[in-house]
Design an enzyme around this catalytic site. Sequence first.
Site, mmCIF file in Angstrom:
data_model
loop_
_atom_site.group_PDB
_atom_site.id
_atom_site.type_symbol
_atom_site.label_atom_id
_atom_site.label_comp_id
_atom_site.label_asym_id
_atom_site.label_seq_id
_atom_site.Cartn_x
_atom_site.Cartn_y
_atom_site.Cartn_z
ATOM 1 N N ALA A 188 0.843 -1.203 0.000
ATOM 2 C CA ALA A 188 0.000 0.000 0.000
ATOM 3 C C ALA A 188 0.878 1.251 0.000
ATOM 4 C CB ALA A 188 -0.927 -0.006 1.210
ATOM 5 N N ASP A 247 -5.047 -0.725 5.423
ATOM 6 C CA ASP A 247 -3.660 -0.351 5.101
ATOM 7 C C ASP A 247 -3.602 0.970 4.335
ATOM 8 O OD1 ASP A 247 -2.919 -2.745 6.233
ATOM 9 O OD2 ASP A 247 -1.590 -3.341 4.605
HETATM 10 O O1 PMV Z 1 -1.009 -6.022 4.968
HETATM 11 P P1 PMV Z 1 -0.995 -6.711 6.279
HETATM 12 O O2 PMV Z 1 -0.252 -7.996 6.277
HETATM 13 O O3 PMV Z 1 -0.686 -5.800 7.404
HETATM 14 O O4 PMV Z 1 -2.512 -7.201 6.565
HETATM 15 C C1 PMV Z 1 -3.551 -6.320 6.678
HETATM 16 C C2 PMV Z 1 -4.502 -6.764 7.713
HETATM 17 C C3 PMV Z 1 -5.494 -7.852 7.363
HETATM 18 O O5 PMV Z 1 -6.581 -7.625 8.257
HETATM 19 C C4 PMV Z 1 -4.928 -9.223 7.592
HETATM 20 C C5 PMV Z 1 -5.992 -7.787 5.921
HETATM 21 C C6 PMV Z 1 -6.863 -6.575 5.618
HETATM 22 O O6 PMV Z 1 -7.065 -6.325 4.432
HETATM 23 O O7 PMV Z 1 -7.350 -5.910 6.531
#
Ligand code: PMV
Length: 331
Positions: free
Chosen positions: A110, A152
Amino acid sequence: MPAIFAYAPGKIILIGEHAVVYGRPAIAVPVEQVRARAMVWANPRLPSNSIQIKAPDVGLNAWLSEMPADHPIALAIKYVLDALAIDHSPAFSLQITSSIPIAAGLGSGAAISIAIIRAVSTFLGRPLNEARVSELAFEVEKHYHGTPSGIDNTVITYGMPVYYVRDLPPETLRVGRAFNIVIGDSGVKSPTALAVGDLRKRWQADQAFYEGLFDQIAELAQSARQLIEAGHPDMLGILMDQNHALLQTLDISSPELDRLVEAARTAGAIGAKLSGGGRGGNMIALTSPERAEQIARALQGAGAVQTIITTIKATPQTSIGEAYSPQDISK
Ligand code: PMV
């Protein structure tokens, strides 16, 4: 025309990952110690309309026209051109670098999209506002994340603590008193899409069981919000421990993450949990400022390949005595 630079920080999720995909609230904060950077400059030596992409960290040096159309970098640029209704862009070079570990739960994907969207739209003379930047980054996330919640792109775009519920306008979170977090990277690469997809299959097979766990996580997120706003962050520790236990029940943790969480607690952390997609990537530990270094060393001793000590700063009061009301930051 001088080169345009744009940046975006990393992020951690304090409480609520995975449950947030299913409509429950979650709390995330930016991590300024790591960041993605995009640099765009006009390159008169390039053939007209051509766009050159360089990402030396991953050995990429390509023409946009030759990249797969669904490559995240290609998508981020395409969405900017579409948003600005630009058919023929002037030739430019884009260089992307990032100190955010990839596939580690710190939001690297992101952050890269957001830095690109900001730099390219600014280069084209029409910088997009934060709500639009976040929206376009979310579109990119959808292509390679499966069913992202949007947390994110929101926390990274706005660069401030957020209380996030999917499909609702994001809210800022007032931090009543500063607190410290040690982040430990297990070194195990774990794409979020895999963990999210795997959990979805298990949820489909037994929705009542998983919905019950998500409800428990939602209660933790609501309590955490109250404690953070009221200036009692030290009491978050127990909620983080409970959240980690629920993530273990969801089968989202891993032996490496559990070892780091245990090491942090033994070294004096007030609470600890995995953070992000899980199965690998990072964990976080709440600590007093005095113990932060000690916990970081304990994490390194237990196998962490990188540790970061970060402070979540108190939200400045805008005026003395002014009552705080959460801000809808999506406008
Ligand atoms: O991008 P990460 O690995 O920090 O995951 C985001 C958090 C999750 O809840 C696992 C996925 C989401 O889209 O909210």
